[in-house]
Structure formats: structure tokens, C-alpha cells
Write a protein that holds these residues in place. Structure first.
Motif, short mmCIF file in Angstrom:
data_model
loop_
_atom_site.label_atom_id
_atom_site.label_comp_id
_atom_site.label_asym_id
_atom_site.label_seq_id
_atom_site.Cartn_x
_atom_site.Cartn_y
_atom_site.Cartn_z
N UNK A 185 -0.54 -7.37 0.98
CA UNK A 185 -0.90 -7.87 2.11
C UNK A 185 -0.22 -7.41 3.18
N UNK A 186 0.10 -7.06 4.38
CA UNK A 186 0.52 -6.36 5.08
C UNK A 186 0.36 -6.85 6.47
N UNK A 187 1.33 -7.46 6.69
CA UNK A 187 1.42 -7.84 8.71
C UNK A 187 2.87 -7.90 9.44
N UNK B 16 -4.84 -7.95 5.65
CA UNK B 16 -3.54 -7.62 6.71
C UNK B 16 -3.94 -8.00 8.31
N UNK B 17 -3.11 -8.61 8.84
CA UNK B 17 -2.73 -8.78 10.19
C UNK B 17 -2.23 -8.79 10.86
N UNK B 18 -2.19 -7.84 12.21
CA UNK B 18 -1.60 -6.96 13.16
C UNK B 18 -1.00 -5.55 13.19
N UNK B 19 -2.27 -4.91 12.19
CA UNK B 19 -2.54 -3.90 11.49
C UNK B 19 -3.18 -3.16 11.96
N UNK B 20 -3.81 -1.62 12.73
CA UNK B 20 -4.07 -0.95 13.31
C UNK B 20 -5.33 -0.54 12.29
N UNK B 21 -6.27 -0.40 11.88
CA UNK B 21 -7.12 0.00 10.19
C UNK B 21 -8.05 0.63 11.42
N UNK C 263 -7.57 -9.49 10.07
CA UNK C 263 -7.60 -9.90 11.24
C UNK C 263 -6.61 -9.12 12.00
N UNK C 264 -7.22 -8.95 13.42
CA UNK C 264 -6.59 -8.30 14.44
C UNK C 264 -6.20 -6.83 14.08
N UNK C 265 -7.21 -5.80 13.62
CA UNK C 265 -7.11 -5.11 13.23
C UNK C 265 -7.27 -3.56 12.94
N UNK C 266 -7.79 -3.87 14.99
CA UNK C 266 -9.09 -2.70 15.33
C UNK C 266 -9.81 -2.29 15.73
N UNK D 214 -10.76 -11.18 15.40
CA UNK D 214 -9.85 -10.86 16.19
C UNK D 214 -9.73 -9.68 16.41
N UNK D 215 -11.42 -8.82 16.61
CA UNK D 215 -11.71 -7.66 16.42
C UNK D 215 -12.58 -7.44 17.52
#
Length: 958
Positions: free
Chosen positions: A463-465, A492-497, A517-520, A544-545
């Protein structure tokens, strides 16, 4: 969503030992004489017992024929042939630890029934009876169990919130003098005991678990009875409602000195540690979490030289870490979680500095309010396997010394919700034993590369954000990179995957929980990847992608999925009917996409669905109810679509329905009568912006938990019901009914004159009545003044008449009050000035008269548009009222100068003429002079008397 499995590292070996002891004593292993068939009397007893059991899964289908020793759950003594063991515990995996959850199997796994047949008394040699984790529908523990005097093992426990057994524990259990193991643990206080006198007779007892049994009525006697058990090895009394006055600080003698495990967590003990506890010198594990102990516990406990495990979670410990002696070297597990401890941890860690070898394996400082950088001295704990530092205020980075010293031992590193900043060190890739890594909700910056994961071959949970506005970027040199691990859980939240779905993500085929969530992420979801994880995934969150295309059609392969969260993406097309084949589905959130078409008619197949959110799409048609609506529904959100028809009557079967959002559609007809009459659990009812008509029904007043009622922008007519004072959740300022498990989505409400979004978990704190933009008439009922918990009241744009309720000031929490564009008359009640929270007020376009009230919060609302359109209103911030003076407006500057000049000229001329008219006459006529001075003499006497009386009154008041 985290789901954990808890294994007791100390009690498991003891349990194994007890079972082995039972097996040996029952002669179930090798024997020179083997009896192949069971006793006929005992076979008939088992069949009679089976007749009163419900068995939906057919677990007891093998109970046929004459060889009862070979039946499921039955074991016999190999030498005598007597039934020695009845083991019918429900072993279905309740958690994700086995990754095998299946809703249908789970519901069918229970044995049940309303009776435990006394035919068990025919098993006179029964040593082992386990009926745990089944559903006996709230029966009492049979008294006849006390007649099974050969029992050594008895287990009626439940690992779930089931009504397995209830009532008073029968004292007849005290006859089981051979009992070694007794487990009556529950999770819902359905069992109780007024006294434990029977317990002292169980002199052979080694394991006792009464978790969740209400012992609040036992006084201090529970401890005296336990003290009579010299063989006791484990004592579990967690969540037993034991209060502080039930725990003596001292005892003359201690008999249960063999105790290895003591668990009294989750009670209400709120004073110093009892001194007798420190005489239990064999203790290896102590759990006193969830209490409010105080005093020098740790200073005393270091005297327990054999201590291996210490858990102080939530004990209310305050102050600095106590200074430990060298005995700390013997600790294996220490938890101080959920306490407030001032200062850092360096002094605590100094206790290990003299250890030639420390045994610490688990250190839990979750939620202790700790501040500062991580000290490098943590690296001294070279045997550390589990380090949990979540929910603190640690900052900086992770010291390299810690990582290098723990590279071969650390299995869990939990840094969730701190303020760590800077880049994530690449040296984390050296932690070769790591199973669980949680770096989420910190202020990380920079990139993650292959080097961060190079040796994490055993990693199962990641887990990372970041809380920074700039997301963490997965900067992988090789697009085709395949990680060395197979994750079960990824958050993974607020990351660029993204963009797209990278190869490394598609290589993770053992995922049980996915939250990206919100990972592009963009493009279509790879169908092949979904199919590979479909058999075991429980939670899928890709919100949120920029994911586009159609929803996957192969949902019928997802048999265990509980949550689908695909909101805030670019999905289009219809919702496939195959999604209804996921019978385990609990939550479906598809809001804020571009979905169209009708809702699948097959949704009645969902047996456990609680949350359905398809709001803010382009869906149309009727809400299908011909096949029925799932009765388990808790929240239905269809707002801002194009649904039409009437509100479906099938919703009346949803006995758990609490939140109903149908606004922004094309619904017609009236509010159905089942709302309030058959379904009274509703807390949020939003029907705004439809074409509903008819009167506002009185049965809405039968919703005691309702706190948001929005009927605005419809065609309702008639009067406002005068029964609104029956909305009990709005006549109190405390909110207690909310279940409160929804925290990922938002709801839209109109507050303070503007549309706002609130997280679903915060909706309960909104209290709103909005009847605006309708055709309501008549007076505002005075009963509305009883809703003292109301924060927003909007009755604007109707045909209301009469006066504003005089006691409107009783609504002390009111923030928004809008009565504009009605036909209200009379004066504004003075009580309105007592509303100290009022921030949005609109009374414009009515027929109100008189002076605007002044004082308190109203003086800050200086916008004249609040009152415009009421020609007969006056006072601040409008013009002055007539009684305040003749001049109704301020003069122009030039006009003021002319008026001042005329005033001065008139004053001078008047003075001259008046002075000589009076004084000239007094000089010429003596009789006038005498009368004049006599008059002023009398005036002087009256003024002096009045002043004297005034002074006397003031002195009397003081």
C-alpha cells in the motif's frame, strides 16, 4: 478495506497440547485391540441428535448405516468402541486468509436448530464436544450438558455475530470435574453469568475462554472463583463488561500461578494495576487492551522474568515511556497501540542497549501520538518481524540503519498515516522477508523504481499513497518489467501507474483486494487479467481514473466479489446483466460515468447487495421491480439520470433501507405510502428535481431516523404537515443511528444556498428539510419550531401565507433559513435574532411588515437583498423606520451644506429677537421681573427634589 486473520502465537501450542492430551487419554491412536463398529445405543443417540439439526450443506449426510465411528465429525475409542468425540464445529473460512470466500457456501455451512437433543446423554463416554461457530438460533446451553461427566473438552463458541447460545450459563457445568478446555466465547453479550460459583469445581481446567460473556453482575467473585483453578494455563475474559470495582488491587493468596496467558482486553477497568498480577510469574502473554489502566504498570511488569508477550493496546496509558530494566530483553511481543504517550521512543529503546540478545519479534505503537524522526536504535531489535507505527506523527525518512539491520527478519512494516516526507528509500528492496508493506497516507515525493522491489520476493500486501498534490510516479525503466512477487493486496492512491494497464500490474494474478484510485489508468480493462483474478478477488476499486469502453461482460466468472467500485471514469454503454450473477456482491458503485440504457432486471439475484450507486450517468427507463428488489438493500442512488415512472413499490420489501437518492430524474406520481408505514428505517430521502405531485403525506412523520428530507423542485401542493415534530432525529442535536461504513463516495445536497458535495460517511451530520420550488400553501406549522436539531430549512418559492412561527428561534442550530418568494405576512419574530449559527438567510419577496429584529448574528447579515421585496419592512440593513425620525434618507452633500447655513442663520436671528423681546420687557416692567424669577425658583426646587429621589433609588438598588 483491510481484512485480517488473527492467530494467537502463544495459545495455539497450548491448544494443540490439550487436544493431544485428549487423544492420548481417549486411546484414539494405536491400540492392540481394535473395535470396528460403534455401540448400537450410541448410534441411535446420534441419529436422534441429528433429527433436531438443520443441515443445509448436507454435512451430516454420512450419518447413515451402522458404522457410526466413520461418520463425519465422530471418533470412537479404538479399544472400547465408545463414541469419544463429537466435533461438528463450522470450519468454513470466514476471512480472506484462505482466499476461498463464497457467499452461498458460507450461508449453507452452518448447522442449526432450536434444540440440542438430550439424546447426547446416551454417549456416556463422550470426552470431546465441539458445536462451535454454528447457528442454534438463540437457544440456551442445555443443563443436561453437566451430566456428561466424562467431558474434557467443551466448545460452544462463535467466531461470528451469531445468536448461537444465549441466556445464563447453567451452573450444572460445575459437575464437569474432568474438564480441561472450556470455550463459551461470543461476540454479542448474549451469554451472561450472575456468579461463577460453578467454576471453582473445575479443578482440572487448563483453558477458559468467556469472551463476550456479560460478567458485570459477578462483582469481585469472578476472580476468587478463577483463583481456585490451580491448573489454569490460559484465561480469556475480553469484552466481559468487567468494571473497575470488580478487580481487587490485592489478594491474600494466588493459586493459579501456572497461568501463561491472561487476556482481559476490552473491559472498563480504569485504575492502577493490581499488585497480585505481578505474582503470576509464569505469564508469557498479557493483553489488557481497551481499558483505562493507569499507574506504573511497565515498571512493575519488568519483574516478570519469563514475560514473552505484552499488549497494552488502548489501556489509556499517558505520559512518557517508562525506563525498562534489562528484563526487557526477554519480551517477544509488545503492543502499546491506541495510547497517548508523550515524547519519543528513544528512552524506551535504550532498555535494549544492554541486551546481549533480545527476543523482540513484534512491536506495535499504532496510534500513540508519537512525534519525531525514527531513531536508528530501532535497528537494535535484530529479531523484529512486525513493526507497526501507523497513525502517529513520525516525519523525515526511514533510517538506512534500520533497514540494513532488519533485512533478514522484518515481515511487516506499517507506516500508515504519518507525515513521512521526501523520497521512499530504494533500500526497502533489501527487506527480503517482507510480507506486508504499508506506506500510505504520508507526504512522499519522487519515484518508485524496480530497485524498490528487487528482493521483495515474498511480498503479499503493498500500500502506498501520498498527501502531496504531486503524485508518486512509477518510473520503470523496463516497460516489460515483471515484479518478483505475487501480491494478494494492492492499494495505491494518488500515484501514477498508467497510462494504460502496465505489464507489471497485469502480472499480478493472485489479487484478492485491488484499490487503484487516481492512478492514471486509461483505456479498457484487460479482459484476460480480470479473468485470471476473477475466482478469488473480493474487492475491485478502480475509481477516479480515465478508464473507458464498455463494462466487462464476463462478470459471471466473479463468484466471490463483494465490492465493485468503478466510479469517476469514462465507461459507456449499458450495465451488463451478467453482473447480477455475482451473488456475493455487497456494493456496486458506478457513479459519474457515461452509462446509458436501463438497469438490469435480474438484480433480484443479489442476495446480499447493500449499496447500489449509479448516480450521474445517462441511464433511463423504470427502476425494474417486476422480479423484485433485493431486500438487503441499504442505499440506492440513482440521482441525476433519466429514470421515469413511479417510485417502485417493491422497495417496501427492503427492511434495511436507510438512504434513498432518486433526485434529478423524471419520476412521477405521489410519494408511496410504504415510506414511513412499512419502511421506517430511512435516514436520507432525496426526491428533488422530479415531477412528483400530490400532498406531502403525513406518514413521512413516521420516520424517526430521518435527517435529510429533500422534496424540492417538484409539483407538491397542499399544506405542510403539522406532524413534523415527530421526526425524532431532528428534535435532538445528537446523532447516533448511523451505521457509518460508507466513506468512499459523495452525495450532493443544497446547503447555504449552493450545491455542495459531502462524503457519504459525513452525511449523517447534515440535517435538512427542503420543500422549495413547489406549490405548497397555507401557514407554516408552529410544530416546525420543535426541530431543534435542524441546520437547513428551505421553504422558498411556494404559496405559503400567514406569519413566520413566533418560536422559530428555538431552532438553535439553524444555519440556512430560506422563506423567500412566498406570501408571508406579519412581523419577523424577534426570536430570529437568537440564532447564533445563522449564516444564510433569505426572507425576500413576501408581505412582511414592521421593524427587522436586531442583535447577535443578524447584525452580521448586512445584505439588503435578504429582505427586499417586502415594501413595509424597515430597519437595518434597510431604511430607518418612521419612528426613528422624519428623514427617511440621507441628504445629498450640497443639500446638507445649504440646510446647515439656513439653520445657523435662523438660530442667530431667533436668538437676537428672542433675547431682546424677553430681556427688554423685564427691564421695563418690574412686576414681570418679580414673576419671572419666582417661576425659576419653583422650577429649581422641583429639579433638586427629582435628582434627590433618583439618587436614593440608585443607592437602594445597589
Amino acid at each position: 478495506m483491510d481484512i485480517y486473520v488473527y492467530f494467537n502465537p502463544i495459545s495455539r501450542p497450548i491448544l494443540d497440547f490439550l487436544i493431544l492430551l485428549f487423544l492420548a487419554s481417549s486411546c484414539l491412536n494405536n491400540s492392540s485391540v481394535v473395535v470396528e463398529s460403534c455401540m448400537e445405543e450410541e448410534r441411535r443417540a446420534l441419529l436422534s441428535f441429528k433429527q433436531d439439526l438443520s443441515d443445509p450443506s448436507g454435512k451430516l449426510s454420512s450419518w447413515a448405516g451402522h458404522e457410526c465411528c466413520q461418520w463425519t465429525g465422530i471418533s470412537c475409542n479404538n479399544r472400547t468402541g465408545h463414541v469419544a468425540m463429537v466435533d461438528l464445529r463450522n470450519t468454513y473460512p470466514y476471512t480472506t486468509g484462505d482466499y476461498q470466500w463464497n457467499t452461498t457456501e458460507y450461508l449453507q455451512s452452518f448447522l442449526g436448530g432450536k434444540l440440542i437433543n438430550p439424546s447426547l446423554l446416551g454417549l456416556k463416554h463422550l470426552s470431546y464436544l465441539d458445536l462451535s461457530s454454528n447457528d442454534f438460533q438463540g437457544i440456551h446451553i442445555p443443563k443436561f450438558i453437566g451430566e456428561l461427566t466424562s467431558l474434557r473438552y467443551l466448545n460452544f463458541s462463535s467466531t461470528q455475530s451469531l445468536n448461537s447460545v444465549v441466556g445464563e450459563i447453567p451452573s450444572s457445568l460445575g459437575n464437569l470435574s474432568n474438564l480441561n478446555y472450556l470455550d463459551l466465547s461470543l461476540y454479542n453479550y448474549s451469554l451472561s453469568s450472575k456468579n461463577l460459583n460453578w467454576l471453582s469445581h473445575l479443578s482440572s481446567l487448563k483453558y477458559l475462554n468467556l469472551r463476550g460473556v456479560n460478567l458485570s453482575s459477578t462483582g469481585v467473585s469472578w476472580l476468587h472463583e478463577v483463583n481456585m483453578l490451580p491448573s489454569l494455563l490460559e484465561l480469556h475474559l475480553s469484552s466481559c463488561k468487567i468494571g473497575g470495582n470488580q478487580l481487587p488491587l490485592s489478594m491474600p493468596t494466588i493459586n493459579f500461578t501456572s497461568l501463561l496467558v491472561l487476556d482481559m482486553s476490552g473491559n472498563s477497568i480504569n485504575f492502577s494495576y493490581p499488585k497480585w498480577m505481578f505474582n503470576l510469574t509464569s505469564l508469557t502473554k498479557v493483553d489488557l487492551s481497551g481499558n483505562s489502566f493507569s499507574g506504573p504498570f511497565l515498571d512493575e511488569f519488568v519483574r516478570l522474568k519469563s514475560l514473552e508477550h505484552l499488549d497494552l493496546q488502548s489501556v489509556g496509558l499517558k505520559g512518557q515511556f517508562p525506563k525498562f530494566s534489562g528484563n526487557l530483553c526477554r519480551l517477544k511481543s509488545l503492543s502499546l497501540a491506541s495510547n497517548q504517550i508523550d515524547g519519543g521512543i528513544e528512552e524506551f529503546l535504550s532498555g535494549f542497549s544492554n541486551c546481549s540478545f533480545n527476543r523482540m519479534e513484534s512491536l506495535d505503537l499504532d496510534g500513540c501520538g508519537l512525534v519525531g524522526k525514527l531513531p536508528s536504535s530501532l535497528g537494535m531489535l535484530r529479531s523484529l518481524q512486525h513493526l507497526q507505527l501507523s497513525n502517529n506523527s513520525f516525519w523525515g525518512s526511514i533510517p538506512e540503519f534500520i533497514i540494513s539491520n532488519l533485512s533478514s527478519s522484518l515481515k511487516t512494516l506499517d507506516l500508515y498515516d504519518n507525515i513521512f516526507n521526501g523520497s521512499i528509500p530504494q533500500s526497502l528492496g533489501k527487506l527480503s522477508q517482507l510480507l506486508r508493506l504499508d506506506l500510505s497516507y504520508n507526504s512522499w515525493e519522487g519515484n518508485l523504481t524496480e530497485a524498490h522491489f528487487i528482493n521483495l520476493t515474498k511480498l503479499e500486501s503493498f500500500a502506498v499513497s501520498t498527501t502531496q498534490h504531486v503524485p508518486i510516479i512509477f518510473n520503470l525503466i523496463d516497460y516489460e518489467w515483471i515484479p518478483p512477487f505475487k501480491l494478494h493486496r494492492i492499494v495505491m492512491h494518488n500515484c501514477r501507474v498508467g497510462p494504460g494497464f502496465p505489464i507489471w500490474l497485469q502480472s499480478q494474478t493472485k489479487l484478492v483486494l485491488v484499490s487503484l484510485e487516481n492512478t492514471g489508468l486509461s483505456g479498457a480493462i484487460p479482459e484476460e487479467w480480470l479473468f485470471k483474478i476473477s475466482s478469488h478477488i473480493l474487492w475491485l476499486d478502480l475509481s477516479s481514473n480515465q478508464i473507458s469502453g464498455k463494462l466487462p461482460f464476463r462478470f459471471n466468472s466473479f463468484q466471490n466479489l463483494r465490492s465493485i467500485i468503478l466510479s469517476h471514469n469514462q465507461f459507456d454503454g449499458t450495465i451488463p446483466s451478467s453482473i447480477c450473477s455475482i451473488q456475493s456482491l455487497y456494493e456496486l458503485i458506478l457513479n459519474n460515468n457515461q452509462l446509458s440504457g436501463e438497469f438490469p432486471k435480474e438484480w433480484s439475484l443479489w442476495s446480499r447487495i447493500a449499496i447500489v450507486d449509479v448516480s450521474n450517468n445517462n441511464m433511463s427507463g423504470n427502476i425494474p421491480s417486476s422480479m423484485g428488489i433485493p431486500s438487503s438493500l441499504y442505499m440506492l442512488k440513482t440521482d441525476n439520470n433519466h429514470f421515469s415512472g413511479e417510485i417502485p413499490s417493491a422497495l417496501q420489501n427492503c427492511s434495511f433501507l436507510e438512504r434513498l437518492y432518486l433526485g434529478g430524474n423524471k419520476f412521477t406520481g405521489s410519494i408511496p405510502s410504504w415510506i414511513g408505514s412499512k419502511v421506517s428505517t430511512i435516514t436520507v430521502l432525496q426526491l428533488q428535481s422530479n415531477s412528483l405531485s400530490g400532498h406531502i403525506p403525513h406518514h413521512l412523520c413516521s420516520l424517526p431516523f430521518l435527517h435529510i428530507l429533500d422534496l424540492s423542485h417538484n409539483r407538491f401542493s397542499g399544506t405542510i404537515p403539522n406532524c413534523l415534530n415527530k421526526l425524532t432525529s431532528l428534535i435532538h442535536s445528537s446523532y447516533w443511528h448511523l451505521i457509518g461504513f460508507i466513506d468512499i463516495e459523495v452525495t450532493t445536497v443544497t446547503v447555504k444556498g449552493r450545491v455542495s458535495e459531502y462524503l457519504e460517511k459525513n452525511v449523517w451530520f447534515l440535517t435538512i428539510i427542503d420543500f422549495s420550488h413547489n406549490d405548497l400553501e397555507g401557514e407554516i406549522p408552529e410544530e416546525i419550531s420543535s426541530l431543534v436539531g435542524l441546520a437547513t430549512l428551505n421553504l422558498s418559492i411556494n404559496q405559503l401565507s400567514g406569519n413566520i412561527p413566533s418560536r422559530i428561534g428555538n431552532l438553535r442550530l439553524l444555519e440556512t433559513f430560506d422563506l423567500s418568494q412566498n406570501q408571508l405576512s406579519g412581523q419577523i419574530p424577534q426570536s430570529l435574532a437568537s440564532l447564533t449559527f445563522l449564516s444564510h438567510l433569505n426572507l425576500s419577496c413576501n408581505k412582511l411588515t414592521g421593524r427587522i429584529p436586531s442583535g447577535n448574528q443578524l447584525q452580521t447579515l448586512d445584505d439588503s437583498s435578504i429582505y427586499e421585496g417586502n415594501p413595509s419592512l424597515c430597519g437595518f440593513p434597510l431604511s430607518k423606520c418612521p419612528e426613528d425620525g422624519d428623514h427617511m434618507h440621507e441628504p445629498h452633500e450640497d443639500e446638507a451644506d445649504d440646510e446647515k447655513l439656513g439653520l445657523y442663520t435662523s438660530a442667530v436671528l431667533g436668538f437676537i429677537i428672542g433675547f431682546w423681546s424677553v430681556c427688554g420687557t423685564l427691564i421695563l416692567k418690574k412686576s414681570w421681573r418679580y414673576a419671572y424669577f419666582q417661576f425659576f425658583y419653583h422650577i429649581k426646587e422641583k429639579v433638586a427634589l427629582a435628582i434627590a429621589l433618583k439618587v436614593a433609588r440608585l443607592e437602594a438598588r445597589q
